[in-house]
Design an enzyme around this catalytic site. Structure first.
Site, PDB file in Angstrom:
ATOM      1  N   SER A   1     -41.068  -3.133 -15.698  1.00 53.71           N
ATOM      2  CA  SER A   1     -42.048  -4.021 -15.077  1.00 53.71           C
ATOM      3  C   SER A   1     -42.663  -3.364 -13.846  1.00 53.71           C
ATOM      4  O   SER A   1     -43.162  -2.248 -13.924  1.00 53.71           O
ATOM      5  CB  SER A   1     -41.396  -5.369 -14.744  1.00 53.71           C
ATOM      6  OG  SER A   1     -42.351  -6.307 -14.294  1.00 53.71           O
ATOM      7  N   HIS A   2     -42.620  -4.041 -12.715  1.00 56.21           N
ATOM      8  CA  HIS A   2     -43.284  -3.538 -11.501  1.00 56.21           C
ATOM      9  C   HIS A   2     -42.378  -2.645 -10.660  1.00 56.21           C
ATOM     10  O   HIS A   2     -42.770  -2.218  -9.575  1.00 56.21           O
ATOM     11  CB  HIS A   2     -43.733  -4.731 -10.643  1.00 56.21           C
ATOM     12  CG  HIS A   2     -42.586  -5.570 -10.150  1.00 56.21           C
ATOM     13  ND1 HIS A   2     -41.813  -6.322 -11.005  1.00 56.21           N
ATOM     14  CD2 HIS A   2     -42.073  -5.764  -8.904  1.00 56.21           C
ATOM     15  CE1 HIS A   2     -40.869  -6.947 -10.297  1.00 56.21           C
ATOM     16  NE2 HIS A   2     -41.003  -6.627  -9.027  1.00 56.21           N
TER      17      HIS A   2
ATOM     18  N   LYS B   1     -36.363  -4.011 -22.846  1.00 58.13           N
ATOM     19  CA  LYS B   1     -36.086  -5.416 -23.133  1.00 58.13           C
ATOM     20  C   LYS B   1     -36.333  -5.688 -24.623  1.00 58.13           C
ATOM     21  O   LYS B   1     -37.176  -5.048 -25.268  1.00 58.13           O
ATOM     22  CB  LYS B   1     -36.909  -6.341 -22.248  1.00 58.13           C
ATOM     23  CG  LYS B   1     -38.416  -6.121 -22.245  1.00 58.13           C
ATOM     24  CD  LYS B   1     -39.080  -7.006 -21.196  1.00 58.13           C
ATOM     25  CE  LYS B   1     -40.586  -6.790 -21.157  1.00 58.13           C
ATOM     26  NZ  LYS B   1     -41.246  -7.633 -20.128  1.00 58.13           N
TER      27      LYS B   1
ATOM     28  N   ASP C   1     -47.433  -7.972 -18.028  1.00 56.94           N
ATOM     29  CA  ASP C   1     -46.971  -9.345 -18.206  1.00 56.94           C
ATOM     30  C   ASP C   1     -47.159 -10.170 -16.928  1.00 56.94           C
ATOM     31  O   ASP C   1     -46.884 -11.360 -16.914  1.00 56.94           O
ATOM     32  CB  ASP C   1     -45.524  -9.399 -18.707  1.00 56.94           C
ATOM     33  CG  ASP C   1     -44.504  -8.926 -17.685  1.00 56.94           C
ATOM     34  OD1 ASP C   1     -44.896  -8.347 -16.653  1.00 56.94           O
ATOM     35  OD2 ASP C   1     -43.292  -9.131 -17.924  1.00 56.94           O
ATOM     36  N   ARG C   2     -47.645  -9.533 -15.858  1.00 59.20           N
ATOM     37  CA  ARG C   2     -47.934 -10.250 -14.615  1.00 59.20           C
ATOM     38  C   ARG C   2     -49.415 -10.097 -14.277  1.00 59.20           C
ATOM     39  O   ARG C   2     -50.079  -9.183 -14.743  1.00 59.20           O
ATOM     40  CB  ARG C   2     -47.080  -9.719 -13.462  1.00 59.20           C
ATOM     41  CG  ARG C   2     -45.594  -9.866 -13.708  1.00 59.20           C
ATOM     42  CD  ARG C   2     -44.801  -9.541 -12.455  1.00 59.20           C
ATOM     43  NE  ARG C   2     -43.368  -9.538 -12.724  1.00 59.20           N
ATOM     44  CZ  ARG C   2     -42.443  -9.704 -11.787  1.00 59.20           C
ATOM     45  NH1 ARG C   2     -42.795  -9.895 -10.527  1.00 59.20           N
ATOM     46  NH2 ARG C   2     -41.162  -9.681 -12.099  1.00 59.20           N
TER      47      ARG C   2
ATOM     48  N   GLU D   1     -44.053 -18.645 -13.781  1.00 60.17           N
ATOM     49  CA  GLU D   1     -43.084 -18.266 -12.764  1.00 60.17           C
ATOM     50  C   GLU D   1     -43.798 -17.924 -11.463  1.00 60.17           C
ATOM     51  O   GLU D   1     -44.913 -17.396 -11.489  1.00 60.17           O
ATOM     52  CB  GLU D   1     -42.295 -17.029 -13.198  1.00 60.17           C
ATOM     53  CG  GLU D   1     -41.549 -17.179 -14.498  1.00 60.17           C
ATOM     54  CD  GLU D   1     -40.781 -15.910 -14.858  1.00 60.17           C
ATOM     55  OE1 GLU D   1     -39.573 -16.015 -15.103  1.00 60.17           O
ATOM     56  OE2 GLU D   1     -41.403 -14.831 -14.879  1.00 60.17           O
ATOM     57  N   GLU D   2     -43.136 -18.167 -10.339  1.00 64.55           N
ATOM     58  CA  GLU D   2     -43.733 -17.871  -9.041  1.00 64.55           C
ATOM     59  C   GLU D   2     -43.991 -16.379  -8.856  1.00 64.55           C
ATOM     60  O   GLU D   2     -44.780 -15.992  -7.994  1.00 64.55           O
ATOM     61  CB  GLU D   2     -42.829 -18.382  -7.911  1.00 64.55           C
ATOM     62  CG  GLU D   2     -41.419 -17.812  -7.879  1.00 64.55           C
ATOM     63  CD  GLU D   2     -41.318 -16.421  -7.288  1.00 64.55           C
ATOM     64  OE1 GLU D   2     -42.088 -16.106  -6.373  1.00 64.55           O
ATOM     65  OE2 GLU D   2     -40.454 -15.654  -7.756  1.00 64.55           O
ATOM     66  N   SER D   3     -43.357 -15.537  -9.654  1.00 63.05           N
ATOM     67  CA  SER D   3     -43.530 -14.098  -9.545  1.00 63.05           C
ATOM     68  C   SER D   3     -44.750 -13.599 -10.313  1.00 63.05           C
ATOM     69  O   SER D   3     -44.821 -12.429 -10.673  1.00 63.05           O
ATOM     70  CB  SER D   3     -42.272 -13.378 -10.038  1.00 63.05           C
ATOM     71  OG  SER D   3     -41.937 -13.785 -11.352  1.00 63.05           O
TER      72      SER D   3
ATOM     73  N   LYS E   1     -44.779 -13.520 -21.163  1.00 64.02           N
ATOM     74  CA  LYS E   1     -45.813 -13.555 -20.131  1.00 64.02           C
ATOM     75  C   LYS E   1     -46.998 -12.686 -20.548  1.00 64.02           C
ATOM     76  O   LYS E   1     -46.825 -11.623 -21.119  1.00 64.02           O
ATOM     77  CB  LYS E   1     -45.230 -13.062 -18.805  1.00 64.02           C
ATOM     78  CG  LYS E   1     -44.138 -13.949 -18.248  1.00 64.02           C
ATOM     79  CD  LYS E   1     -43.467 -13.351 -17.024  1.00 64.02           C
ATOM     80  CE  LYS E   1     -42.532 -12.224 -17.404  1.00 64.02           C
ATOM     81  NZ  LYS E   1     -41.675 -11.783 -16.273  1.00 64.02           N
TER      82      LYS E   1
END
Length: 548
Positions: free
Chosen positions: A146-147, A156, A308-309, A390-392, A409
């Site tokens: 991810s980040h 994953k 995904d974000r 999600e808050e992220s 996401k």
């Protein structure tokens, strides 16, 4: 954690990793399972680690893929496994290892036709579309941390529902992978890469066209085109880089990719708040380059490496707080989609209570779940959840007709939704947020992090309601103390304390050696600071009680 003196500034020579050494360590360093940090461990988003520290090496990936092959066989999954990868330096060797092990286990593997990068939501979409039309169930792997910083790698697993694997599945994979490593990899099957790539079990598809051609099912593309919304996109060097030009040409949209660099060291990134290179599209420091361009576009958007974000930048407000945009997206979707009235809004328990107030305003059911997108999978699969967020800065929602889009996401659709909101309402998402605040009040939200050992993280995750002896929090009566989420009664892995106008939640990170305190106040910033201060004291007491 304070703000680093170089946060938001260009990376320096000492901030960059030695990619050659990192990849060498991937192949040459072996984990010692007597050291906890060397073991395979699945957090909220798979297994993550670094080759430098013996926590993400070839043995880890080979063992994980062997365990997944055995799991697939036990479940009689006979369809293909779709593999995606992001642009981290460790993703390429891990991608190769995964193919070599899966093919050796007679698993059909499908990859992008140019062996290029594939974002997380694309893998989810591929799985869902395949399984709608076939009894031979497909699943997927995404090679990504991810980040996380450039030195890290991640992997994953998404089973046939297309979303993140449930805890019971990842526990099986984790346990079996560690057994395989402990047994010196004797039971791991692995081909040479040349043999694996020549195998008839390996096939290639145009994932980009497959995903892009479906986007009009979930986003009102015609509205964006008619309004001629000017979109600036910064992939932050991530896996969706090649998707934006295809989206623009396929639909005739005005999209400018402001940075087309792919570099495993991510040396082009501004430093994050702690002085590290981190591709966090919700961070004003990591996103400082795009923020500087906010007046050049109607909407500017960023993504993390596996897409995904999402990160939303507007001329009126700069980089939006992820919580604010979640509230906006939820209100817009629930009032502009012809979905059933009983479709739920899904939020994690550390997301803003502004979302709760939005749900009340529009009379929609709300479901609050623990941290982790896996908790939204079932609801998105059966369309009982219209939205999960999600808050992220991770979220997904249903197709326009109420059918499943993804169960993971999706940063693409959250970014394009911002353009749709502007096109349809005439307000950019920040202006829409201000309109919500006028009706519902302003939420002051904060999150702090601190370094935590594994023992400290375990102590924090084991907190009970008995840990709270106080009757008030920041001057207000405590109305609820939660160790389980109200939406599904699943364990939080920490604690949430609620008052009329505020709350805090404390929990260990599932992916980094830190713990986090989330807090919010609907009174003012001073009240928020008081909540955070008292929350820190509670965590310190928990560590002290555990002798840590």
């Amino acid at each position: 954690m304070g703000i680093h003196s170089h946060a938001g500034k260009s990376a320096r020579a000492q901030d960059r990793i030695n990619i050659g050494r990192l990849v060498s360590d991937y192949y040459t360093k072996k984990p010692a399972l007597s050291i906890v940090e060397h073991r395979v461990a699945f957090g909220t988003s798979g297994h993550r680690g670094s080759a430098f520290s013996h926590s993400f090496n070839e043995q880890h990936i080979a063992a994980i893929c062997q365990a997944i092959s055995e799991y697939r066989q036990s479940q009689q999954f006979t369809g293909p496994i779709y593999i995606g990868k992001d642009t981290h330096a460790l993703s390429e060797p891990a991608f190769t290892t995964a193919i070599c092990v899966l093919i050796a286990n007679d698993v059909p593997v499908v990859i992008q036709n140019d062996e290029g990068f594939t974002p997380t939501p694309v893998v989810s979409r591929l799985i869902i579309n395949h399984n709608r039309n076939s009894s031979e169930l497909a699943d997927g792997l995404i090679i990504t941390p991810s980040h996380n910083p450039p030195k890290d790698g991640g992997i994953k697993y998404n089973p046939p529902h297309g979303g993140p694997a449930e805890g019971e599945i990842t526990k099986l994979i984790e346990t079996r992978a560690n057994e395989l490593i402990a047994n010196n990899m004797a039971d791991v099957k692995q081909l040479a890469i040349e043999e694996a790539m020549d195998s008839p079990l390996l096939s290639k598809q145009d994932f980009i066209q497959h995903y892009v051609s479906d986007l009009e099912q979930v986003i009102d593309i015609d509205a964006i085109k008619a309004a001629n919304v000017r979109i600036g996109a910064d992939p932050l060097g991530g896996s969706g880089l090649d998707y934006w030009p295809v989206i623009a040409s396929h639909y005739g949209l005005d999209i400018t990719v402001v940075n087309d660099v792919v570099d495993g060291s991510f040396a082009f990134m501004p430093l994050d708040k702690d002085g590290k290179i981190r591709m966090d599209c919700s961070s004003p420091y990591a996103m400082s380059g795009l923020i500087a361009m906010k007046d050049d576009f109607d909407i500017a958007v960023g993504n993390d490496p596996d897409f995904d974000r999402h990160g939303i930048v507007t001329p009126s407000g700069g980089l939006m707080n992820p919580n604010h945009y979640l509230a906006v997206a939820i209100h817009y979707l629930m009032t502009h989609r012809d979905w059933s009235a009983d479709i739920k809004i899904g939020k994690t328990l550390v997301s803003s209570s502004l979302i709760d107030r939005v749900a009340t305003l529009i009379n929609r059911p709300l479901s609050e779940v623990p941290v982790g997108f896996k908790w939204f999978v079932d609801g998105l699969s059966d369309s009982s959840y219209g939205f999960g967020g999600e808050e992220s800065a991770g979220a997904a929602f249903l197709s326009r007709d109420g059918s499943t889009w993804t169960t993971d996401k999706d940063g693409f659709i959250m970014n394009l939704l911002a353009a749709e909101i502007l096109a349809v309402t005439g307000k950019d998402p920040y202006q829409y947020y201000l309109w919500l605040v006028e009706q519902l009040g302003e939420a002051h939200y904060g999150r702090i992090e601190a370094v935590a050992s594994l023992a400290q993280k375990k102590a924090l995750s084991s907190l009970t309601t008995d840990a709270i002896s106080a009757k008030t929090l920041a001057g207000e009566s405590i109305t609820d103390i939660l160790t389980h989420a109200s939406g599904n009664n699943a364990a939080i892995g920490g604690l949430k304390v609620v008052t009329k106008n505020g709350w805090f939640a404390a929990r260990p990170s599932g992916t980094e050696d830190i713990y986090k305190i989330y807090a919010e106040s609907f009174i003012d910033k001073a009240h928020l600071e008081n909540i955070i201060e008292e929350a820190q004291a509670i965590v310190a007491s928990a560590f002290e009680a555990a002798g840590l």
